[in-house]
Design an enzyme around this catalytic site. Structure first.
Site, mmCIF file in Angstrom:
data_model
loop_
_atom_site.group_PDB
_atom_site.id
_atom_site.type_symbol
_atom_site.label_atom_id
_atom_site.label_comp_id
_atom_site.label_asym_id
_atom_site.label_seq_id
_atom_site.Cartn_x
_atom_site.Cartn_y
_atom_site.Cartn_z
ATOM 1 N N CYS A 66 -1.805 8.258 -2.326
ATOM 2 C CA CYS A 66 -2.885 8.263 -3.311
ATOM 3 C C CYS A 66 -2.569 9.101 -4.551
ATOM 4 O O CYS A 66 -3.266 8.995 -5.565
ATOM 5 C CB CYS A 66 -4.175 8.754 -2.666
ATOM 6 S SG CYS A 66 -4.758 7.697 -1.315
ATOM 7 N N HIS A 111 -8.862 11.413 -8.038
ATOM 8 C CA HIS A 111 -8.614 10.254 -7.187
ATOM 9 C C HIS A 111 -9.924 9.866 -6.525
ATOM 10 O O HIS A 111 -10.642 10.715 -5.987
ATOM 11 C CB HIS A 111 -7.550 10.606 -6.144
ATOM 12 C CG HIS A 111 -7.489 9.661 -4.996
ATOM 13 N ND1 HIS A 111 -7.406 8.292 -5.153
ATOM 14 C CD2 HIS A 111 -7.512 9.890 -3.644
ATOM 15 C CE1 HIS A 111 -7.378 7.720 -3.964
ATOM 16 N NE2 HIS A 111 -7.451 8.669 -3.036
ATOM 17 N N ASN A 118 -11.750 3.116 -2.388
ATOM 18 C CA ASN A 118 -10.521 3.881 -2.564
ATOM 19 C C ASN A 118 -9.359 2.909 -2.732
ATOM 20 O O ASN A 118 -8.982 2.218 -1.796
ATOM 21 C CB ASN A 118 -10.318 4.771 -1.335
ATOM 22 C CG ASN A 118 -9.053 5.614 -1.400
ATOM 23 O OD1 ASN A 118 -8.165 5.371 -2.206
ATOM 24 N ND2 ASN A 118 -8.953 6.592 -0.512
#
Length: 328
Positions: free
Chosen positions: A114, A255, A285
């Protein structure tokens, strides 16, 4: 002094949407449970047979080229950040380069989970500052649905598919572009967030498929604890190194992992909600693609000279923060 700036940005989200009502028919969950824990109402899913992460990456790159007016022939390098490559080899960067006709570009993949966007952008910045390359595309593309177990209610509500690409070019203008970055990695997180099978340690077999070891595995409490602490400390570190206060920052772009994580980081850093860019409710996500997708969504809100702090955390554990002055 030669520096690197983002000169263009574009993103791509698949048309198919998996909302919480639909998800509740697949696994024991509901909208209230998901929204209260992670703040996600829907996620985009690439439902196309025979198409992987490169499909979305190509579309993001093509949109980037069209919006910037840059010829595909002029691209020197493409760096692809993904945890969901089309194949173990060849690289997804090579597939995207071919699909977008980047005939003069070298390309490679990075795997920083990520945190992939800020890691790849730091790579691109180093190439530009060295004078080696002048036009670089950083593309982040993630078909997260390909690694999610839709019978695991702890993880399947979290993730969606998507891609984004940025153009990175040199500038001699003072005080713009990528100013500084803090990046860390610590293998202590290996057992808390990983895909247990499919690699050289545990190759795919009938047994690993039957046991679900070829899906994403996450220990939520451990990941939450480390994500909040590490995104917070790296953001504060890069701010301190550059003599920045919260008042100096235009926006924090974290993020988009989990709304509770985002709110915890912002609250502990003292960043007010109106300075935090969030789009997780309708994207989920998207791993490495989440920050650039968010930047593209808010591009009309951003203006030249805005001081941005980007921060991310992912498997590895790998994490960090970047100080970027917007120049589009």
């Amino acid at each position: 002094m030669l520096n690197a700036r983002i000169s263009g940005i574009a993103s791509y989200l698949p048309d198919d949407i998996l909302d919480n009502e639909m998800l509740s028919k697949m696994v024991d969950t509901n909208d209230e449970w998901i929204m209260s824990r992670v703040g996600i109402k829907q996620r985009h899913i690439l439902n196309m047979d025979g198409e992987g992460s490169s499909y979305m990456g190509i579309r993001a790159v093509d949109r980037l080229l069209a919006s910037t007016g840059v010829s595909a022939d002029d691209i020197d390098l493409i760096i692809c950040a993904t945890s969901n490559p089309d194949y173990r080899f060849p690289s997804t960067a090579s597939v995207i380069a071919y699909g977008s006709k980047l005939v003069n570009a070298y390309g490679y993949d990075i795997q920083a989970a990520c945190a992939g966007f800020i890691v790849a952008l730091q790579d691109a910045t180093a190439y530009v500052r060295s004078g080696m390359y002048k036009k670089i595309i950083v593309v982040c593309t993630e078909k997260m649905s390909s690694m999610v177990n839709y019978s695991d209610r702890a993880t399947c509500p979290l993730f969606g598919d998507g891609a984004a690409a940025v153009m990175v070019e040199p500038t001699y203008k003072e005080g713009v572009g990528v100013i500084d970055a803090v990046l860390h990695v610590d293998g202590v997180g290996r057992d808390h967030l990983l895909m247990k099978a499919g690699g050289s340690v545990k190759p795919t077999t009938h047994e690993t498929v039957d046991s679900g070891d070829n899906y994403l595995y996450q220990e939520g409490r451990q990941v939450y604890k480390h994500a909040v602490t590490d995104m917070l400390t790296s953001s504060l570190e890069v701010m301190k190194r550059n003599n920045l206060t919260v008042d100096d920052i235009s926006y924090l772009i974290p993020h988009q992992a989990n709304l509770r994580i985002i709110e915890a980081v912002a609250d502990r850093a003292g960043v007010p909600a109106d300075k935090v860019l969030v789009n997780i409710e309708h994207t989920g996500n998207t791993s490495a693609a989440s920050i650039p997708i968010c930047l593209d969504e808010y591009r009309d809100k951003l203006k030249k000279g805005d001081k941005l702090i980007l921060t991310a955390f992912g498997a590895g554990f790998t994490w960090g923060a970047m100080y970027l002055v917007w120049d589009i």
